[in-house]
Design a protein around this motif. Structure first.
Motif, mmCIF file in Angstrom:
data_model
loop_
_atom_site.group_PDB
_atom_site.id
_atom_site.type_symbol
_atom_site.label_atom_id
_atom_site.label_comp_id
_atom_site.label_asym_id
_atom_site.label_seq_id
_atom_site.Cartn_x
_atom_site.Cartn_y
_atom_site.Cartn_z
ATOM 1 N N LEU A 51 0.823 -1.214 0.000
ATOM 2 C CA LEU A 51 0.000 0.000 0.000
ATOM 3 C C LEU A 51 0.859 1.267 0.000
ATOM 4 N N LEU A 52 2.104 1.144 0.450
ATOM 5 C CA LEU A 52 2.981 2.314 0.564
ATOM 6 C C LEU A 52 3.836 2.549 -0.671
ATOM 7 N N ASP A 53 3.795 1.631 -1.639
ATOM 8 C CA ASP A 53 4.684 1.708 -2.800
ATOM 9 C C ASP A 53 4.540 2.988 -3.609
ATOM 10 N N ASP A 54 3.330 3.472 -3.828
ATOM 11 C CA ASP A 54 3.116 4.630 -4.695
ATOM 12 C C ASP A 54 2.987 5.948 -3.934
ATOM 13 N N LEU A 55 3.311 5.941 -2.654
ATOM 14 C CA LEU A 55 3.185 7.158 -1.839
ATOM 15 C C LEU A 55 4.531 7.852 -1.697
ATOM 16 N N GLN A 56 4.481 9.174 -1.454
ATOM 17 C CA GLN A 56 5.685 9.985 -1.329
ATOM 18 C C GLN A 56 5.608 10.862 -0.082
ATOM 19 N N PRO A 57 6.747 11.161 0.561
ATOM 20 C CA PRO A 57 6.742 12.133 1.657
ATOM 21 C C PRO A 57 6.173 13.465 1.170
ATOM 22 N N GLY A 58 5.405 14.113 2.037
ATOM 23 C CA GLY A 58 4.761 15.377 1.712
ATOM 24 C C GLY A 58 3.345 15.207 1.201
ATOM 25 N N GLN A 59 2.968 13.984 0.868
ATOM 26 C CA GLN A 59 1.628 13.712 0.345
ATOM 27 C C GLN A 59 0.619 13.635 1.492
ATOM 28 N N GLU A 60 -0.555 14.214 1.271
ATOM 29 C CA GLU A 60 -1.646 14.187 2.254
ATOM 30 C C GLU A 60 -2.409 12.874 2.065
ATOM 31 N N VAL A 61 -2.621 12.137 3.171
ATOM 32 C CA VAL A 61 -3.299 10.842 3.101
ATOM 33 C C VAL A 61 -4.270 10.665 4.270
ATOM 34 N N THR A 62 -5.214 9.767 4.072
ATOM 35 C CA THR A 62 -6.076 9.299 5.146
ATOM 36 C C THR A 62 -5.761 7.824 5.335
ATOM 37 N N VAL A 63 -5.414 7.451 6.569
ATOM 38 C CA VAL A 63 -4.998 6.084 6.879
ATOM 39 C C VAL A 63 -6.025 5.445 7.805
ATOM 40 N N SER A 64 -6.465 4.244 7.443
ATOM 41 C CA SER A 64 -7.319 3.438 8.318
ATOM 42 C C SER A 64 -6.409 2.438 9.022
ATOM 43 N N PHE A 65 -6.605 2.261 10.332
ATOM 44 C CA PHE A 65 -5.709 1.401 11.096
ATOM 45 C C PHE A 65 -6.430 0.791 12.281
ATOM 46 N N ASP A 66 -5.822 -0.249 12.840
ATOM 47 C CA ASP A 66 -6.282 -0.885 14.068
ATOM 48 C C ASP A 66 -5.221 -0.675 15.138
ATOM 49 N N ILE A 67 -5.639 -0.651 16.381
ATOM 50 C CA ILE A 67 -4.693 -0.579 17.497
ATOM 51 C C ILE A 67 -4.459 -2.004 17.982
ATOM 52 N N ARG A 68 -3.198 -2.392 18.041
ATOM 53 C CA ARG A 68 -2.816 -3.715 18.512
ATOM 54 C C ARG A 68 -1.997 -3.557 19.785
ATOM 55 N N GLY A 69 -2.233 -4.400 20.772
ATOM 56 C CA GLY A 69 -1.493 -4.345 22.029
ATOM 57 C C GLY A 69 -1.006 -5.722 22.423
ATOM 58 N N ARG A 70 0.111 -5.757 23.150
ATOM 59 C CA ARG A 70 0.654 -7.035 23.611
ATOM 60 C C ARG A 70 1.517 -6.812 24.840
ATOM 61 N N GLU A 71 1.759 -7.896 25.548
ATOM 62 C CA GLU A 71 2.617 -7.880 26.727
ATOM 63 C C GLU A 71 3.883 -8.657 26.402
ATOM 64 N N TYR A 72 5.031 -8.142 26.829
ATOM 65 C CA TYR A 72 6.299 -8.836 26.637
ATOM 66 C C TYR A 72 7.157 -8.578 27.868
ATOM 67 N N ASN A 73 7.487 -9.639 28.598
ATOM 68 C CA ASN A 73 8.313 -9.544 29.814
ATOM 69 C C ASN A 73 7.774 -8.532 30.818
ATOM 70 N N GLY A 74 6.483 -8.536 31.014
ATOM 71 C CA GLY A 74 5.875 -7.653 31.997
ATOM 72 C C GLY A 74 5.676 -6.220 31.540
ATOM 73 N N ARG A 75 6.023 -5.916 30.304
ATOM 74 C CA ARG A 75 5.812 -4.575 29.752
ATOM 75 C C ARG A 75 4.759 -4.660 28.663
#
Length: 120
Positions: A51-75
């Motif tokens: 999805l990032l192949d045709d994008l360039q820095p400085g370009q205005e975009v709308t991104v859809s995303f999910d929040i992912r969380g995990r525990e590792y060594n008590g953190r």
């Protein structure tokens, strides 16, 4: 649960492939938030890195995303995992140069059919 943000691309990293075969690519998007713009790091994994192949820095975009969380060594860690990117021009209704929408097909004033409302 899906979230969405709109901002300007600051940076797109090169893809990273790990020994396990897992591949990710990160992008930083600057979002205006009053006096202090926020630089948001989003990651795209496996087939979504394309999805990032045709994008360039400085370009205005709308991104859809999910929040992912995990525990590792008590953190605990959170990641914003992107799954859709739309350039701002497309999100606003099309790219510059696209054809205008068809004109309103209003036939004008109704024809006179006498006292009857039905035209047949």
């Amino acid at each position: 649960m899906a979230y969405e943000l709109t901002g300007k691309i600051k940076l797109i990293q090169e893809p990273q492939t790990f020994n396990s075969g897992f591949t990710k690519r990160e992008m930083v998007v600057t979002v205006d938030d009053g006096r202090y713009p926020q630089e948001i790091n989003l990651e795209f994994v496996q087939d979504k890195i394309a999805l990032l192949d045709d994008l360039q820095p400085g370009q205005e975009v709308t991104v859809s995303f999910d929040i992912r969380g995990r525990e590792y060594n008590g953190r605990y860690f959170n990641n914003l995992q992107g799954w859709k990117v739309v350039p701002a021009a497309a999100a606003a209704g099309g790219y510059p140069g696209d054809e205008a929408p068809p004109p309103n097909m209003d036939p004008g004033p109704a024809a006179d059919y006498g006292d009857d409302d039905i035209p047949f």
